[in-house]
Design a protein around this motif. Structure first.
Motif, PDB file in Angstrom:
ATOM      1  N   PHE A  42      -8.111   0.483 -13.760  1.00  0.00           N
ATOM      2  CA  PHE A  42      -8.514  -0.506 -12.766  1.00  0.00           C
ATOM      3  C   PHE A  42      -8.241   0.069 -11.370  1.00  0.00           C
ATOM      4  CE2 PHE A  42      -7.044  -2.853 -16.517  1.00  0.00           C
ATOM      5  CZ  PHE A  42      -8.192  -3.572 -16.833  1.00  0.00           C
ATOM      6  N   TYR A  43      -9.190  -0.117 -10.451  1.00  0.00           N
ATOM      7  CA  TYR A  43      -9.096   0.497  -9.133  1.00  0.00           C
ATOM      8  C   TYR A  43      -8.939  -0.565  -8.038  1.00  0.00           C
ATOM      9  CZ  TYR A  43     -10.552   4.694 -11.521  1.00  0.00           C
ATOM     10  OH  TYR A  43     -10.613   5.763 -12.381  1.00  0.00           O
ATOM     11  N   ARG A  44      -8.013  -0.298  -7.147  1.00  0.00           N
ATOM     12  CA  ARG A  44      -7.779  -1.199  -6.010  1.00  0.00           C
ATOM     13  C   ARG A  44      -8.937  -1.070  -5.031  1.00  0.00           C
ATOM     14  NH1 ARG A  44      -7.146  -4.549  -2.503  1.00  0.00           N
ATOM     15  NH2 ARG A  44      -5.143  -5.181  -1.578  1.00  0.00           N
ATOM     16  N   LYS A  45      -9.551  -2.180  -4.713  1.00  0.00           N
ATOM     17  CA  LYS A  45     -10.701  -2.158  -3.795  1.00  0.00           C
ATOM     18  C   LYS A  45     -10.243  -1.733  -2.398  1.00  0.00           C
ATOM     19  CE  LYS A  45     -13.257  -5.734  -6.279  1.00  0.00           C
ATOM     20  NZ  LYS A  45     -13.856  -7.096  -6.206  1.00  0.00           N
TER      21      LYS A  45
ATOM     22  N   GLU B  87       0.884 -12.688 -11.918  1.00  0.00           N
ATOM     23  CA  GLU B  87       1.777 -12.346 -10.806  1.00  0.00           C
ATOM     24  C   GLU B  87       1.978 -10.837 -10.700  1.00  0.00           C
ATOM     25  OE1 GLU B  87       3.866 -14.445 -13.616  1.00  0.00           O
ATOM     26  OE2 GLU B  87       1.862 -15.264 -13.183  1.00  0.00           O
ATOM     27  N   THR B  88       2.120 -10.156 -11.855  1.00  0.00           N
ATOM     28  CA  THR B  88       2.321  -8.707 -11.779  1.00  0.00           C
ATOM     29  C   THR B  88       1.040  -8.000 -11.344  1.00  0.00           C
ATOM     30  OG1 THR B  88       2.005  -8.625 -14.192  1.00  0.00           O
ATOM     31  CG2 THR B  88       4.258  -8.509 -13.371  1.00  0.00           C
ATOM     32  N   VAL B  89      -0.111  -8.494 -11.783  1.00  0.00           N
ATOM     33  CA  VAL B  89      -1.373  -7.910 -11.337  1.00  0.00           C
ATOM     34  C   VAL B  89      -1.507  -8.060  -9.818  1.00  0.00           C
ATOM     35  CG1 VAL B  89      -3.887  -8.074 -11.480  1.00  0.00           C
ATOM     36  CG2 VAL B  89      -2.510  -8.251 -13.562  1.00  0.00           C
ATOM     37  N   ALA B  90      -1.121  -9.217  -9.284  1.00  0.00           N
ATOM     38  CA  ALA B  90      -1.154  -9.424  -7.832  1.00  0.00           C
ATOM     39  C   ALA B  90      -0.195  -8.465  -7.125  1.00  0.00           C
ATOM     40  CB  ALA B  90      -0.807 -10.867  -7.508  1.00  0.00           C
ATOM     41  N   THR B  91       0.954  -8.218  -7.733  1.00  0.00           N
ATOM     42  CA  THR B  91       1.900  -7.269  -7.143  1.00  0.00           C
ATOM     43  C   THR B  91       1.332  -5.861  -7.154  1.00  0.00           C
ATOM     44  OG1 THR B  91       3.790  -8.626  -7.812  1.00  0.00           O
ATOM     45  CG2 THR B  91       4.234  -6.332  -7.285  1.00  0.00           C
ATOM     46  N   PHE B  92       0.668  -5.475  -8.246  1.00  0.00           N
ATOM     47  CA  PHE B  92       0.025  -4.160  -8.288  1.00  0.00           C
ATOM     48  C   PHE B  92      -0.971  -4.025  -7.130  1.00  0.00           C
ATOM     49  CE2 PHE B  92       0.366  -4.303 -13.217  1.00  0.00           C
ATOM     50  CZ  PHE B  92       1.704  -3.975 -13.143  1.00  0.00           C
ATOM     51  N   ALA B  93      -1.758  -5.060  -6.917  1.00  0.00           N
ATOM     52  CA  ALA B  93      -2.745  -5.022  -5.837  1.00  0.00           C
ATOM     53  C   ALA B  93      -2.068  -4.846  -4.479  1.00  0.00           C
ATOM     54  CB  ALA B  93      -3.583  -6.291  -5.850  1.00  0.00           C
ATOM     55  N   ARG B  94      -0.930  -5.475  -4.308  1.00  0.00           N
ATOM     56  CA  ARG B  94      -0.217  -5.387  -3.027  1.00  0.00           C
ATOM     57  C   ARG B  94       0.343  -3.993  -2.778  1.00  0.00           C
ATOM     58  NH1 ARG B  94       4.773  -5.324  -1.230  1.00  0.00           N
ATOM     59  NH2 ARG B  94       5.739  -5.666  -3.273  1.00  0.00           N
ATOM     60  N   VAL B  95       0.929  -3.376  -3.809  1.00  0.00           N
ATOM     61  CA  VAL B  95       1.638  -2.105  -3.591  1.00  0.00           C
ATOM     62  C   VAL B  95       0.729  -0.887  -3.698  1.00  0.00           C
ATOM     63  CG1 VAL B  95       3.811  -3.108  -4.383  1.00  0.00           C
ATOM     64  CG2 VAL B  95       2.382  -1.821  -6.007  1.00  0.00           C
ATOM     65  N   LEU B  96      -0.483  -1.040  -4.233  1.00  0.00           N
ATOM     66  CA  LEU B  96      -1.395   0.097  -4.342  1.00  0.00           C
ATOM     67  C   LEU B  96      -2.154   0.323  -3.041  1.00  0.00           C
ATOM     68  CD1 LEU B  96      -2.991  -0.339  -7.870  1.00  0.00           C
ATOM     69  CD2 LEU B  96      -1.677   1.650  -7.104  1.00  0.00           C
ATOM     70  N   LYS B  97      -2.380   1.587  -2.745  1.00  0.00           N
ATOM     71  CA  LYS B  97      -3.236   1.934  -1.617  1.00  0.00           C
ATOM     72  C   LYS B  97      -4.690   1.649  -1.994  1.00  0.00           C
ATOM     73  CE  LYS B  97      -0.183   5.539   0.175  1.00  0.00           C
ATOM     74  NZ  LYS B  97      -0.039   6.962   0.565  1.00  0.00           N
ATOM     75  N   PRO B  98      -5.564   1.406  -1.023  1.00  0.00           N
ATOM     76  CA  PRO B  98      -6.987   1.254  -1.348  1.00  0.00           C
ATOM     77  C   PRO B  98      -7.490   2.473  -2.121  1.00  0.00           C
ATOM     78  CG  PRO B  98      -6.565   0.593   0.915  1.00  0.00           C
ATOM     79  CD  PRO B  98      -5.284   1.200   0.402  1.00  0.00           C
ATOM     80  N   GLY B  99      -8.169   2.221  -3.222  1.00  0.00           N
ATOM     81  CA  GLY B  99      -8.629   3.298  -4.088  1.00  0.00           C
ATOM     82  C   GLY B  99      -7.615   3.719  -5.123  1.00  0.00           C
ATOM     83  N   GLY B 100      -6.375   3.217  -5.031  1.00  0.00           N
ATOM     84  CA  GLY B 100      -5.354   3.498  -6.034  1.00  0.00           C
ATOM     85  C   GLY B 100      -5.713   2.859  -7.368  1.00  0.00           C
TER      86      GLY B 100
ATOM     87  N   ALA C 188       0.816  -1.218   0.000  1.00  0.00           N
ATOM     88  CA  ALA C 188       0.000   0.000   0.000  1.00  0.00           C
ATOM     89  C   ALA C 188       0.851   1.269   0.000  1.00  0.00           C
ATOM     90  CB  ALA C 188      -0.953  -0.002   1.198  1.00  0.00           C
ATOM     91  N   SER C 189       1.819   1.336  -0.909  1.00  0.00           N
ATOM     92  CA  SER C 189       2.738   2.472  -0.943  1.00  0.00           C
ATOM     93  C   SER C 189       2.537   3.403  -2.130  1.00  0.00           C
ATOM     94  CB  SER C 189       4.188   1.978  -0.944  1.00  0.00           C
ATOM     95  OG  SER C 189       4.421   1.058  -1.997  1.00  0.00           O
ATOM     96  N   LEU C 190       1.795   2.993  -3.165  1.00  0.00           N
ATOM     97  CA  LEU C 190       1.615   3.792  -4.379  1.00  0.00           C
ATOM     98  C   LEU C 190       0.163   4.236  -4.534  1.00  0.00           C
ATOM     99  CD1 LEU C 190       3.638   1.737  -7.021  1.00  0.00           C
ATOM    100  CD2 LEU C 190       4.449   3.649  -5.625  1.00  0.00           C
TER     101      LEU C 190
END
Length: 224
Positions: free
Chosen positions: A221-224, A146-159, A119-121
């Protein structure tokens, strides 16, 4: 190292250099790049600042990267690009614009992504990445589960992740992989939502060349 090795990082990009880098740009590799290089210490400082941090993966010639930085001076933007001619072009844009909120990594983005805290980006851009159109090369596409899962990990909620392409098969490929990840929402309601450039999109030289097989497609695409 073979592709079967667990430590093998399959290359998702083509050439790292095509022609001799122009003298002005070459000098910026020595004078500007060291001061804005996205090394671990600089990235840690950016993340600790409390300012929003965005990431552009594969920024090409840097037009979009520099314009977003100029339009959003309160945001720190990290750009990753292994193609050295593109890095040189981006350095010129940064220097000409006197932009102090850009950091550059002239390498593959995946090791950086893997090193980022959860949740850093705030935002990620992947615009007109190498489509690897031949079926036997699809495994080299940057968008993978795998990269989509990584995006989900590093994005803040709503990112958000913005993915753009002018290759129809890659658009379908990316859409399938993002929709298969339960951490992302796609809010498009009609064809106009993905065929119309977003209001804050900056057109790049590559995009205007029209080298793909369809009109540009834009997915947010938005992080839930």
């Amino acid at each position: 190292m073979s592709e079967d090795s667990p430590k093998f990082l399959m290359r998702s990009f083509g050439r790292v250099k095509s022609r001799k880098i122009k003298p002005q740009q070459a000098s910026l590799f020595d004078t500007l790049l060291p001061s804005i290089e996205a090394n671990p210490a600089r990235v840690a400082t950016l993340l600790a600042s409390g300012r929003p941090v965005w990431l552009e993966i594969g920024f090409g010639g840097g037009e979009h990267l520099a314009a977003q930085a100029a339009n959003h001076p309160n945001v720190d933007i990290i750009g990753c690009e292994p193609f050295l001619n593109g890095v040189g072009s981006a350095l010129r844009h940064i220097d000409d614009g006197h932009l102090g909120n850009v950091s550059i990594l002239a390498e593959d983005a995946r090791p950086l992504l893997d090193s980022l805290p959860d949740a850093s980006l705030e935002r990620i851009f992947i615009l007109f990445a190498d489509p690897w159109p031949k079926a036997r090369h699809n495994k080299r596409r940057f968008i993978q589960p795998e990269t989509v899962a990584t995006f989900a990990r590093v994005l803040k909620p709503g990112g958000s992740v913005r993915f753009a392409t002018d290759w129809a098969d890659y658009a379908d490929w990316a859409l399938q992989r993002f929709l298969a990840n339960a951490d992302f929402d796609w809010t498009a309601q009609s064809q106009a939502d993905w065929n119309t450039p977003p209001a804050d999109h900056v057109t790049t030289r590559y995009e205007t060349k029209g080298l793909g097989d369809c009109r540009p497609v834009f997915f947010d695409f938005y992080r839930k």
